[in-house]
Scaffold this active site. Sequence first.
Site, short mmCIF file in Angstrom:
data_model
loop_
_atom_site.label_atom_id
_atom_site.label_comp_id
_atom_site.label_asym_id
_atom_site.label_seq_id
_atom_site.Cartn_x
_atom_site.Cartn_y
_atom_site.Cartn_z
N SER A 153 0.99 -1.27 -0.06
CA SER A 153 0.01 0.02 0.26
C SER A 153 0.98 1.19 0.15
O SER A 153 2.01 1.20 0.38
CB SER A 153 -0.85 0.18 1.28
OG SER A 153 -1.48 1.31 1.61
N TYR A 197 -2.50 -1.05 10.45
CA TYR A 197 -2.56 -1.43 8.92
C TYR A 197 -1.11 -0.80 8.41
O TYR A 197 -0.34 -1.48 7.89
CB TYR A 197 -3.48 -0.47 8.47
CG TYR A 197 -3.55 -0.90 6.89
CD1 TYR A 197 -4.22 -1.97 6.39
CD2 TYR A 197 -3.29 0.23 5.87
CE1 TYR A 197 -4.40 -2.21 4.96
CE2 TYR A 197 -3.52 0.06 4.59
CZ TYR A 197 -4.09 -1.31 4.13
OH TYR A 197 -3.95 -1.18 2.69
#
Length: 255
Positions: free
Chosen positions: A143, A156
């Site tokens: 990401s 995350y």
Amino acid sequence: MKLQNKVALVTGSSQGIGRGIAIRLAKEGADLVINGRHDDEQARETLEQVQALGHRVCFIAADVAEPANCYRLVEQAVEQMGRLDILVNNAGVQRHDAFLDVSEADYNQVLNVNLRGPFFLSQAFARHLRDTGRGGRIINNSSVHEELPFPNFSAYCSSKGGLKMLTRNLAIELAPLGITVNNVAPGAIETPINQTLMNEPEKLAGLLENIPAKRLGQPHDVAGAVAFLASDDADYVTGTTLVIDGGLLWNYSEQ
Ligand code: NAD
């Protein structure tokens, strides 16, 4: 058709980006192992879409948060398809919470799916390639948050930052085996994981302001990059991250 005679395992491919990757790799000629936690309607839909392209495909249910399941997934994939050449560690989850409120259960879930899973899947996959004397490809779906802080998503971001370092480390350790290891780092992609955002027009407009391309990404935007990294064209590319974000990351870096 760059991936003929190759077999690819894409984790978390019952929907979203994983489904897009599975379909694109099949279009490039690969046979596919689809994975999700459960044999549900979404998984069957991906399976049917890949089947329609005329390739061998199977679905294997496995929760990749558990190392034992990662080993079983690779073992069953090899049993059913005869071999594996490409591993795409795509499955991922996110939890929204202020750092002060993050529960141990949520932390574990995010880290186990996003980092422990890729770690042990890559290990099982690399052992399979070593034992068969063939090279291969590991592609992790990271990401922009392997790089860019994201307040209220600390678990995350930790998992994706960890994935970045895992990628770099494995690129070095596995190069002698002919295995390349790379990350793709999507920005904001229109998938079910972003459903809440899609339902909040003001927040969405704010985000689009910060994306120079002025649109959300689509699963096929990520899938094209994965297909490149899986192909012979990327034979000398390893340990790197290909950012797919319409300019979002560098735009934030400018601020
Ligand atoms: P999604 O929620 O639509 O899909 C996630 C997939 O992972 C689903 O198929 C789900 O069943 C599977 N999955 C979740 N937990 C699993 C587990 N324990 N075992 C096996 N499968 C599991 O999300 P998405 O947007 O398609 O995200 C895919 C990947 O892309 C994730 O790693 C995510 O972090 C990453 N990513 C997404 C975006 C985005 O904006 N959508 C941006 C950057 C990175």
